[in-house]
Design an enzyme around this catalytic site. Structure first.
Site, mmCIF file in Angstrom:
data_model
loop_
_atom_site.group_PDB
_atom_site.id
_atom_site.type_symbol
_atom_site.label_atom_id
_atom_site.label_comp_id
_atom_site.label_asym_id
_atom_site.label_seq_id
_atom_site.Cartn_x
_atom_site.Cartn_y
_atom_site.Cartn_z
ATOM 1 C CG ASP A 106 -0.223 0.115 2.551
ATOM 2 O OD1 ASP A 106 0.755 -0.628 2.729
ATOM 3 O OD2 ASP A 106 -0.635 0.927 3.404
ATOM 4 C CD GLU A 158 4.227 0.525 7.083
ATOM 5 O OE1 GLU A 158 5.028 0.766 7.990
ATOM 6 O OE2 GLU A 158 3.842 1.408 6.279
HETATM 7 ZN ZN LIG Z 1 6.707 2.083 4.169
#
Ligand SMILES: [Zn+2]
Length: 453
Positions: free
Chosen positions: A100, A195
């Site tokens: 992401d 994340e």
């Molecule tokens: Zn990162």
């Protein structure tokens, strides 16, 4: 902390460089064009459907290069195995990167641009000519003359965070699977979603990863090997006032917003805030507030490298809340502190081999390692506290989360070389029996349970 490359890298590094550079550049550009922005307001896992566009691509690429046990979990993590070529009892080492990109800046329609053989001048981005990367204020860029620099085009972020990591891990995997003469133990590959919104490590991931030690490829400058992160709590302060029609409010109304403002105003403002601290100093940060005269909710994050100081920040916030409570007994003020993540140093300092071997791998390539503390957390923070020690390694990514983001292809190449050297170093280890799962790392129980009051 100025990492440097020795003037004469070993012959192997020179020989490998062009091959990895082409592959890394090609992979990076393809991955960066895919929009994988995560969304913290979403309650699903992964938080956005579009992250599957890259996750599924990685599944099929891992299968086509011959990785085994390739799997996409129901929480959106890609897992795969590269079987040991020697010593199947060696420690299982995982390499991780997140797919992401940050929600803070546009990620739709990323157009990566390669500035080949960078001359050392200013880089003007074509889609917004006000966006200029200048070596005058980017000292790291000034050191990259002659390298191939990749930027976005001016209207989006680049997503080197963490497509650089994804490209490096895929290149390492491809290289090892094609060169079975390279000696290594069992290797696990993992790509995580979300994340950037702090949800990269699903509860099942530590078990599903089935690795003894792991590395995230999510760091910045050449030579960076990070094993110190913040320890983090969040705090929710609720202020319940007494709501009365303002026309009849005399001596009856207790305004929650006044009390909320008093709490904020009583907290330190010229110390202990993110905007007044740096290096190893922690902070109390109010980042959101909502409410009415009847009730208000204040959202805080508490950060420090040391747990005793983190507890002091929590105690200070509680003290301020109880003082406000004493001044207005008719209100109800509560402060709930919840654990988020812990400094991975508490676990790693008990067994520094994951860090030491990474340093050794760097030095074998003529790269001087350095370990700056990170003022934030990583996927590795959660994995480490769940029993899988996970330092963070450099990828070369710079100016992340905005239109000035860039990465050097040659830095990605050095990170790829470093991972290959590192995995070979682990091949002589003795596996799970040797790697101590460090349990509670000697931390008090109260550091692990949610504590409310
Ligand atoms: Zn990162």
């Amino acid at each position: 902390m100025s990492p440097h490359v020795a003037s004469e890298p070993p012959a192997s590094a020179v020989r490998e460089k062009p091959r990895f550079s082409r592959e890394l550049e090609e992979r990076f550009i393809r991955y960066a064009r895919i929009d994988t922005q995560s969304n913290e307001k979403s309650t699903t896992s992964p938080s956005t459907e579009k992250q599957y566009d890259l996750l599924r691509l990685l599944v099929s690429e891992l299968r086509s290069i011959g990785a085994q046990d390739v799997k996409l979990t129901e929480y959106g993590a890609v897992l795969a195995t590269i079987p040991a070529t020697t010593n199947t009892d060696a420690a299982a080492v995982a390499l991780l990167a997140h797919v992401d990109t940050a929600p803070q800046f546009s990620s739709a329609g990323v157009k990566p641009i390669v500035h080949r053989n960078y001359s050392g001048g200013e880089i003007v981005l074509p889609d917004d000519r006000a966006i200029v990367l200048s070596p005058a204020n980017l000292p790291y860029l000034a050191r990259k003359v002659g390298e191939d620099i990749i930027t976005a085009s001016g209207t989006t972020l680049l997503g080197a965070d963490d497509k650089a990591g994804v490209a490096i891990v895929m290149t390492v995997a491809r290289h090892l699977l094609q060169n079975v003469d390279l000696q290594h133990g069992p290797i696990r590959i993992c790509f995580t979603p979300d994340e950037e919104i702090g949800r990269g490590v699903h509860d099942n991931l530590p078990k599903d990863l089935s690795a003894d030690v792991a590395y995230t490829l999510d760091g910045a400058e050449l030579g960076e090997i990070v094993y110190e992160t913040f320890s983090a709590d969040k705090a929710d302060v609720y202020v319940q006032g007494v709501s009365i029609h303002p026309g009849q409010a005399k001596d009856k109304l207790v305004n929650a917003l006044h009390l909320a403002a008093k709490i904020i105003d009583t907290l330190p403002q010229v110390t202990l805030t993110p905007e007044t601290t740096t290096d190893r100093d922690g902070f109390i940060h109010i980042y959101e507030m909502s409410g009415t005269a009847a009730a208000a909710h204040l959202h805080f994050i508490l950060r420090d490298f040391e747990l005793d100081r983190l507890r002091e920040h929590g105690a200070l916030l509680r003290q301020v809340c109880s003082t406000a409570q004493v001044t207005e007994p008719r209100a109800l003020i509560t402060c709930t502190i919840t654990q988020q993540y812990r400094n991975m140093r508490y676990w790693l300092e008990k067994d520094m081999r994951p860090v030491e071997l990474a340093r050794q791998a760097c030095r074998s390539l003529g790269i001087e390692p350095n370990s700056p503390p990170t003022r934030g957390g990583t996927d590795g923070s959660r994995l480490t506290e769940r029993g899988v020690p996970t330092p963070n390694l450099f990828t070369g990514m710079q100016n992340i989360h905005g239109p000035h983001e860039w990465v050097s292809v040659q830095d990605m190449g050095r990170a790829t070389e470093m991972c290959i050297a590192l995995l070979q170093l682990w091949s002589t280890s003795k596996g799970t029996s040797e790697i101590k799962r460090n349990g509670d790392a000697g931390l008090a129980q109260e550091d692990f349970v949610d504590w409310a009051g």
